[in-house]
Design an enzyme around this catalytic site. Structure first.
Site, PDB file in Angstrom:
ATOM      1  CB  SER A 183      64.367  52.327 -10.112  1.00 23.68           C
ATOM      2  OG  SER A 183      65.185  51.511  -9.172  1.00 23.68           O
TER       3      SER A 183
ATOM      4  CG  HIS B 104      67.890  54.436  -6.371  1.00 21.05           C
ATOM      5  ND1 HIS B 104      66.982  55.592  -6.112  1.00 21.05           N
ATOM      6  CD2 HIS B 104      67.563  53.542  -7.149  1.00 21.05           C
ATOM      7  CE1 HIS B 104      65.824  54.893  -6.794  1.00 21.05           C
ATOM      8  NE2 HIS B 104      66.215  53.910  -7.357  1.00 21.05           N
TER       9      HIS B 104
ATOM     10  CG  ASP C  69      66.525  58.280  -5.266  1.00 15.23           C
ATOM     11  OD1 ASP C  69      66.101  58.306  -6.308  1.00 15.23           O
ATOM     12  OD2 ASP C  69      67.507  57.348  -4.984  1.00 15.23           O
TER      13      ASP C  69
END
Length: 176
Positions: free
Chosen positions: A53, A92, A119
């Site tokens: 990701s 992230h 998210d």
């Protein structure tokens, strides 16, 4: 039977020394981990990227080094956070920061670089922002692909069993 005869041949004292050596290695590793945790102010100062990701910034298997300083988090920083209901930390980038004027409390919105959406779908039900206390740390450095062993052991659990068994036998019956 061969193991028992080998143990008798070496004697109890030798086996105890081997066992204590093994325990000292384990406790030393634990102490180093706890020392790093205190130094970095992070419950987990080192993490392995488990998904794609965050490509192209970080690939699956990269080891990340974290630090959880007290300064405010800024947009663009890569953070590792852990939600109460999810056991695995998420790596992230911070996309938006909302700071309360009165308290200075920060609320963050994150997104993986390789993901099309933010998210909010990963957060706990009803949660639209993550809070500062859910942040494990900020990424300060990385080693590419150095954590692939961890990923292989998670993907193939028998590999972990074989490795641990081999290490135990080698530590107990290995030569000086």
């Amino acid at each position: 039977m061969e193991l028992l005869s080998q143990a008798k041949k070496w004697g109890v004292r030798s086996l105890l020394i081997q066992g204590l050596t093994f325990l000292s290695v384990l406790t030393s590793a634990f102490m180093i981990w706890k020392g790093l945790s205190l130094f970095t102010n992070s419950e987990s100062p080192v993490v392995v990227v488990l998904s794609g990701s965050m490509k192209p910034a970080y690939d699956r298997g990269d080891i990340l080094f974290l630090h959880n300083g007290f300064s405010p988090i800024e947009v663009g920083e890569v953070v590792v956070y852990k939600l109460n209901e999810k056991p695995i930390p998420i790596v992230h980038r911070v996309m938006k920061v909302h700071t309360e004027n009165e308290s200075g409390k920060q609320y963050l919105l994150t997104k993986g670089d390789n993901n099309s959406a933010d998210d909010r779908g990963l957060y706990n039900p009803g949660q639209t922002w993550i809070q500062r206390d859910e942040i494990i740390g900020r990424v300060k450095g990385f080693v590419p692909y150095a954590g692939m062993g961890t990923i292989w052991m998670n993907d193939y659990p028998y590999l972990k069993t074989v490795l641990l068994g081999t290490l135990c036998v080698m530590s107990l019956f290995g030569g000086d």
